[in-house]
Design a protein around this motif. Structure first.
Motif, short mmCIF file in Angstrom:
data_model
loop_
_atom_site.label_atom_id
_atom_site.label_comp_id
_atom_site.label_asym_id
_atom_site.label_seq_id
_atom_site.Cartn_x
_atom_site.Cartn_y
_atom_site.Cartn_z
N VAL A 64 -17.16 63.07 -48.90
CA VAL A 64 -15.97 63.09 -49.75
C VAL A 64 -15.91 64.44 -50.43
N LEU A 65 -14.77 65.09 -50.38
CA LEU A 65 -14.60 66.35 -51.08
C LEU A 65 -14.08 66.07 -52.49
N GLY A 66 -14.84 66.50 -53.49
CA GLY A 66 -14.42 66.31 -54.86
C GLY A 66 -13.68 67.54 -55.37
N THR A 67 -12.99 67.38 -56.50
CA THR A 67 -12.23 68.46 -57.15
C THR A 67 -11.36 69.23 -56.15
N TRP A 68 -10.62 68.49 -55.32
CA TRP A 68 -9.74 69.11 -54.33
C TRP A 68 -8.61 69.84 -55.05
N PRO A 69 -8.40 71.14 -54.77
CA PRO A 69 -7.40 71.91 -55.51
C PRO A 69 -5.97 71.53 -55.14
N GLU A 70 -5.07 71.75 -56.08
CA GLU A 70 -3.65 71.46 -55.83
C GLU A 70 -3.08 72.37 -54.75
N ASP A 71 -3.59 73.59 -54.69
CA ASP A 71 -3.10 74.56 -53.71
C ASP A 71 -4.29 75.08 -52.91
N PRO A 72 -4.77 74.31 -51.92
CA PRO A 72 -5.97 74.73 -51.17
C PRO A 72 -5.72 75.99 -50.36
N GLY A 73 -6.76 76.80 -50.27
CA GLY A 73 -6.68 78.04 -49.50
C GLY A 73 -7.23 77.87 -48.10
N LEU A 74 -7.43 79.01 -47.44
CA LEU A 74 -7.90 78.99 -46.06
C LEU A 74 -9.26 78.32 -45.94
N ALA A 75 -10.19 78.65 -46.85
CA ALA A 75 -11.53 78.08 -46.77
C ALA A 75 -11.49 76.56 -46.89
N ILE A 79 -10.72 64.04 -53.24
CA ILE A 79 -10.36 63.59 -54.59
C ILE A 79 -9.71 64.76 -55.33
N PRO A 80 -8.42 64.66 -55.67
CA PRO A 80 -7.76 65.78 -56.34
C PRO A 80 -8.39 66.09 -57.70
N THR A 81 -8.45 67.34 -58.05
CA THR A 81 -8.97 67.72 -59.34
C THR A 81 -8.08 67.16 -60.46
N GLY A 82 -8.70 66.73 -61.53
CA GLY A 82 -7.97 66.26 -62.70
C GLY A 82 -7.67 64.78 -62.76
N VAL A 83 -8.00 64.01 -61.71
CA VAL A 83 -7.61 62.60 -61.73
C VAL A 83 -8.47 61.76 -62.67
N THR A 112 -1.42 62.94 -55.24
CA THR A 112 -1.79 62.28 -53.99
C THR A 112 -1.93 63.31 -52.89
N LEU A 113 -2.56 62.88 -51.82
CA LEU A 113 -2.70 63.74 -50.65
C LEU A 113 -1.59 63.42 -49.66
N ASP A 114 -1.59 64.06 -48.53
CA ASP A 114 -0.52 63.85 -47.56
C ASP A 114 -0.50 62.41 -47.08
N THR A 115 0.68 61.90 -46.76
CA THR A 115 0.81 60.51 -46.39
C THR A 115 0.15 60.19 -45.06
N ASP A 116 0.02 61.18 -44.19
CA ASP A 116 -0.64 60.93 -42.91
C ASP A 116 -2.07 60.45 -43.13
N ALA A 117 -2.78 61.09 -44.10
CA ALA A 117 -4.16 60.69 -44.39
C ALA A 117 -4.19 59.26 -44.90
N ALA A 118 -3.24 58.90 -45.78
CA ALA A 118 -3.21 57.55 -46.32
C ALA A 118 -2.91 56.53 -45.23
N ASP A 119 -2.00 56.87 -44.30
CA ASP A 119 -1.63 55.95 -43.24
C ASP A 119 -2.76 55.75 -42.24
#
Length: 258
Positions: free
Chosen positions: A204-215, A235-239, A11-18
């Motif tokens: 929508v950003l697809g294949t969002w990495p588990e550990d996103p970098g600066l870019a 959308i997190p990668t692997g779902v 999941t992504l951060d709860t702030d985004a979900a809220d």
């Protein structure tokens, strides 16, 4: 395969979900991408799951499927397997009018296979027929916005224009790569849509990495101004390996709409 699926999805951060908000969808939503292999089908499945959760009747159309042999699961099959639960399956229609085997742009693959593709006018009639019986029709394109879908050079953008010409409400969801370089691709797609007066509902950003970098993290901040439309989620990668119940439960945490 079920024993290999994690019990819960990323999941992504709860702030985004809220901060989720109701998105008023047009009758037809065109899902396109800034390229290939960026998670467009999984994003389509997540959007489908959310619309089904509203109690809506949904149709998902793939105008041309390439790169698969007969009997292989196509993109609409993936959408159904992820987005439909026992409670919602009866309200979901999926349709793939034609399939050609080579993993190329539809017009090239069809020409090499000696197959005649349906025209954009044919697809427009199909979409309008589906729209008469469903609350929302989601059309997943092949690759990017201007990939040719028929032998006459017609594109997903042309399909949107044809539908708007006859009074059908249309909007576009753009699925983008989250990595370095995506802002230019998003801007080009947004400009092409604006030139055709096709509304961009959001990105929508697809294949969002588990550990996103600066870019990746800065892209999230820049996309609304570059696209002239909101960022609708990541959308997190692997779902795509999740079980349907887990996928549909987690989908609201990936998208900022409900």
């Amino acid at each position: 395969m079920s024993e290999q699926v994690p019990p819960t999805g990323p999941t992504l951060d709860t702030d985004a979900a809220d901060d989720r908000r109701e998105l008023a969808l047009p009758s037809v939503v065109l899902v396109t991408g800034t390229g290939t292999e960026i998670g467009k089908t999984i994003a389509t499945a997540a959007l489908t799951a959310l619309v089904l959760a509203r109690g809506s009747r949904v149709a998902v159309l793939k105008p041309a499927q390439t790169g698969l042999a007969p009997g292989d699961a196509g993109d609409v099959d993936v959408v159904r397997s992820l987005a439909a639960t026992p409670e919602t399956a009866a309200r979901l229609t999926t349709l793939e009018p034609i399939r050609v085997p080579e993993p190329l742009a539809p017009d090239v693959a069809a020409r090499r296979a000696g197959v005649e593709l349906p025209t954009i006018a044919d697809h427009a009639r199909t979409v309008r027929s589906l729209a008469a019986e469903h609350d929302t029709v989601i059309v997943e394109g092949a690759g990017g916005l201007l990939v040719r879908l028929d032998g006459r050079g017609g594109t997903l953008a042309d399909l949107g224009t044809a539908l708007r010409y006859v009074g059908t409400s249309v909007g576009v969801v753009l699925v983008a790569d989250p990595h370095l370089g995506t802002l230019n691709s998003i801007a080009l797609s947004a400009e092409a849509l604006a030139a055709r007066s096709l509304p961009l509902l959001g990105v929508v950003l697809g294949t969002w990495p588990e550990d996103p970098g600066l870019a990746e993290t800065t892209n999230v901040e820049e996309i609304p101004s570059v696209a002239g439309a909101p960022l609708l989620g990541r959308i997190p990668t692997g779902v795509g390996t999740l079980e349907p119940q887990t996928f549909t439960t987690q989908a609201p945490t990936w998208l900022t709409i409900r």
